[in-house]
Design a protein around this motif. Structure first.
Motif, short mmCIF file in Angstrom:
data_model
loop_
_atom_site.label_atom_id
_atom_site.label_comp_id
_atom_site.label_asym_id
_atom_site.label_seq_id
_atom_site.Cartn_x
_atom_site.Cartn_y
_atom_site.Cartn_z
N GLN A 130 -39.98 -18.48 -27.38
CA GLN A 130 -40.73 -19.74 -26.62
C GLN A 130 -42.44 -19.34 -25.86
OE1 GLN A 130 -38.49 -22.58 -23.75
NE2 GLN A 130 -37.26 -20.34 -24.06
N THR A 131 -42.42 -17.85 -26.00
CA THR A 131 -43.69 -17.19 -25.59
C THR A 131 -43.82 -15.61 -26.11
OG1 THR A 131 -43.01 -17.76 -23.54
CG2 THR A 131 -44.42 -15.98 -23.12
N LYS A 132 -45.19 -16.46 -26.64
CA LYS A 132 -45.91 -14.83 -28.05
C LYS A 132 -45.04 -13.85 -27.03
CE LYS A 132 -49.18 -13.91 -31.22
NZ LYS A 132 -50.29 -14.42 -31.50
N GLY A 133 -45.13 -12.29 -28.11
CA GLY A 133 -45.07 -11.42 -26.91
C GLY A 133 -43.86 -10.85 -26.46
N HIS A 134 -42.73 -11.97 -26.19
CA HIS A 134 -41.80 -12.02 -25.37
C HIS A 134 -40.63 -10.99 -25.79
CE1 HIS A 134 -42.76 -14.12 -21.14
NE2 HIS A 134 -44.24 -13.71 -22.01
N MET A 135 -39.85 -11.60 -27.07
CA MET A 135 -39.93 -10.72 -27.80
C MET A 135 -39.89 -9.68 -28.96
SD MET A 135 -35.54 -12.21 -30.02
CE MET A 135 -36.81 -12.46 -31.66
N PRO A 136 -40.38 -8.75 -29.01
CA PRO A 136 -40.99 -8.05 -30.40
C PRO A 136 -39.08 -7.39 -30.75
CG PRO A 136 -40.84 -6.81 -27.73
CD PRO A 136 -39.97 -8.31 -27.73
N ARG A 137 -39.11 -6.38 -31.25
CA ARG A 137 -37.88 -5.48 -32.16
C ARG A 137 -37.87 -4.83 -30.80
NH1 ARG A 137 -39.54 -2.51 -37.35
NH2 ARG A 137 -37.24 -1.83 -36.93
N TYR A 138 -36.21 -4.90 -30.77
CA TYR A 138 -35.25 -4.03 -29.83
C TYR A 138 -35.80 -3.04 -29.13
CZ TYR A 138 -31.35 -1.98 -26.97
OH TYR A 138 -31.37 -2.10 -25.92
N ALA A 139 -36.32 -2.27 -30.05
CA ALA A 139 -36.35 -0.97 -29.83
C ALA A 139 -37.61 -0.50 -28.85
CB ALA A 139 -36.96 -0.55 -31.32
N LYS A 140 -38.63 -2.23 -29.31
CA LYS A 140 -39.86 -1.83 -28.56
C LYS A 140 -39.76 -2.39 -26.87
CE LYS A 140 -44.54 -3.83 -28.49
NZ LYS A 140 -45.94 -4.21 -28.82
N PHE A 141 -38.52 -4.26 -27.24
CA PHE A 141 -38.17 -4.40 -25.84
C PHE A 141 -37.78 -3.40 -25.21
CE2 PHE A 141 -35.73 -7.19 -23.21
CZ PHE A 141 -36.25 -7.77 -22.76
N SER A 142 -36.89 -2.04 -25.61
CA SER A 142 -35.77 -1.68 -24.66
C SER A 142 -36.43 -0.53 -23.93
CB SER A 142 -35.12 -0.71 -25.15
OG SER A 142 -35.62 -0.32 -26.08
N GLU A 169 -33.64 -25.53 -37.65
CA GLU A 169 -34.92 -24.74 -38.35
C GLU A 169 -35.37 -23.82 -36.35
OE1 GLU A 169 -34.76 -23.88 -41.37
OE2 GLU A 169 -32.83 -24.98 -41.91
N MET A 170 -36.27 -22.73 -37.66
CA MET A 170 -36.74 -21.55 -36.45
C MET A 170 -37.76 -21.14 -37.08
SD MET A 170 -34.19 -20.79 -33.85
CE MET A 170 -34.95 -19.86 -32.43
N PRO A 171 -38.95 -20.71 -37.31
CA PRO A 171 -39.60 -21.29 -35.98
C PRO A 171 -39.68 -23.22 -36.18
CG PRO A 171 -41.02 -20.79 -37.17
CD PRO A 171 -39.59 -20.32 -37.85
N SER A 172 -39.63 -23.43 -34.93
CA SER A 172 -39.46 -24.84 -34.56
C SER A 172 -40.57 -25.48 -33.34
CB SER A 172 -38.45 -25.27 -33.97
OG SER A 172 -37.94 -25.10 -32.56
N ALA A 173 -41.21 -26.17 -33.37
CA ALA A 173 -42.40 -26.86 -32.24
C ALA A 173 -41.62 -26.43 -30.73
CB ALA A 173 -42.46 -28.66 -31.87
N GLU A 174 -40.27 -26.07 -30.47
CA GLU A 174 -39.86 -25.69 -29.05
C GLU A 174 -39.66 -24.27 -29.39
OE1 GLU A 174 -35.63 -26.50 -26.26
OE2 GLU A 174 -36.03 -27.60 -28.43
N PHE A 175 -39.23 -23.50 -30.37
CA PHE A 175 -39.36 -22.13 -30.24
C PHE A 175 -40.31 -21.92 -31.67
CE2 PHE A 175 -34.99 -24.04 -28.63
CZ PHE A 175 -34.94 -22.99 -27.72
N PRO A 176 -41.69 -21.60 -31.02
CA PRO A 176 -42.07 -21.27 -32.45
C PRO A 176 -42.33 -19.77 -32.61
CG PRO A 176 -44.01 -21.68 -30.34
CD PRO A 176 -42.11 -22.16 -30.13
N TYR A 177 -41.98 -18.94 -32.38
CA TYR A 177 -42.19 -17.55 -32.38
C TYR A 177 -41.14 -16.52 -32.75
CZ TYR A 177 -46.37 -19.09 -29.86
OH TYR A 177 -47.64 -19.00 -29.46
#
Length: 209
Positions: A130-142, A169-177
């Motif tokens: 939903q928010t850009k940059g909030h779900m990077p690859r897990y290796a980075k997120f961790s 379908e994703m991406p979508s208007a609700e989940f664009p990222y």
């Protein structure tokens, strides 16, 4: 269907703990809304457990009562989950997974963790997809400092199966990222990095999609 399958496949004396994430249930402390042990369904199963012998009638009654109780409680849980007024305002998936890993009864070498979720973390830790940059690859997120507070103790010796409920379908208007594949990979990496014995991601569609 998956819960019924797990009950049928479970060995006698398997303990089931069900943690819910509906309003009032989701948090950093895992409090089961259902706790039930599966009794032996035959004298042979009792013998395997070194349990005292019982009459066939008694074994049948206890087994049928437990199966009925399981079905009734699961039906009630699913009905509550369908109630939109009962939905939690945020989705603390990582916090709940951490809480499960620390639960005093979640111990032993023969453990299975079943997760039913859309996989969309939505808390102060991040708003996945939903928010850009909030779900990077897990290796980075961790590597983020805030992840340390919810890092699981360990899922060593745990067979993990995640039923990933996908939003069309994703991406979508609700989940664009994000796209579906990114979510599946993210959660696979998360459990593997935290020592899960096996990880299976089963993608399913929401009703009506």
């Amino acid at each position: 269907t998956a819960l019924a399958r797990d009950w049928d496949a479970a060995k006698a004396n398997t303990r089931f703990l069900v943690i819910a994430t509906t309003k009032g249930d989701a948090g950093s402390i895992a409090t089961p809304v259902i706790e039930l042990c599966k009794p032996a369904a035959s004298q042979a199963e009792l013998d395997d457990l070194d349990a005292p012998r019982q009459t066939r009638a008694r074994i049948t009654v206890l087994s049928e009562e437990a199966e009925s109780a399981w079905s009734e409680r699961i039906d009630s849980l699913i009905e509550a989950a369908r109630d939109k007024d009962n939905a939690a305002p945020i989705s603390r998936i990582l916090e709940m997974a951490n809480a499960v890993s620390r639960h005093p009864d979640f111990v032993g070498n023969d453990r299975k963790l079943r997760i039913y979720s859309d996989g969309l973390q939505n808390s102060d830790l991040g708003q996945f997809c939903q928010t850009k940059g909030h779900m990077p690859r897990y290796a980075k997120f961790s590597t983020r400092a805030e992840f340390d507070a919810v890092r699981p103790v360990s899922f060593e010796n745990v067979d993990v199966e995640m039923f990933l409920v996908e939003h069309g379908e994703m991406p979508s208007a609700e989940f664009p990222y994000c796209v579906k594949g990114e979510l599946r990979t993210w959660w696979t990496d998360y459990f593997e990095d935290n020592s899960a014995k096996t990880v299976t991601i089963t993608a399913i569609q929401r009703q009506g999609e």
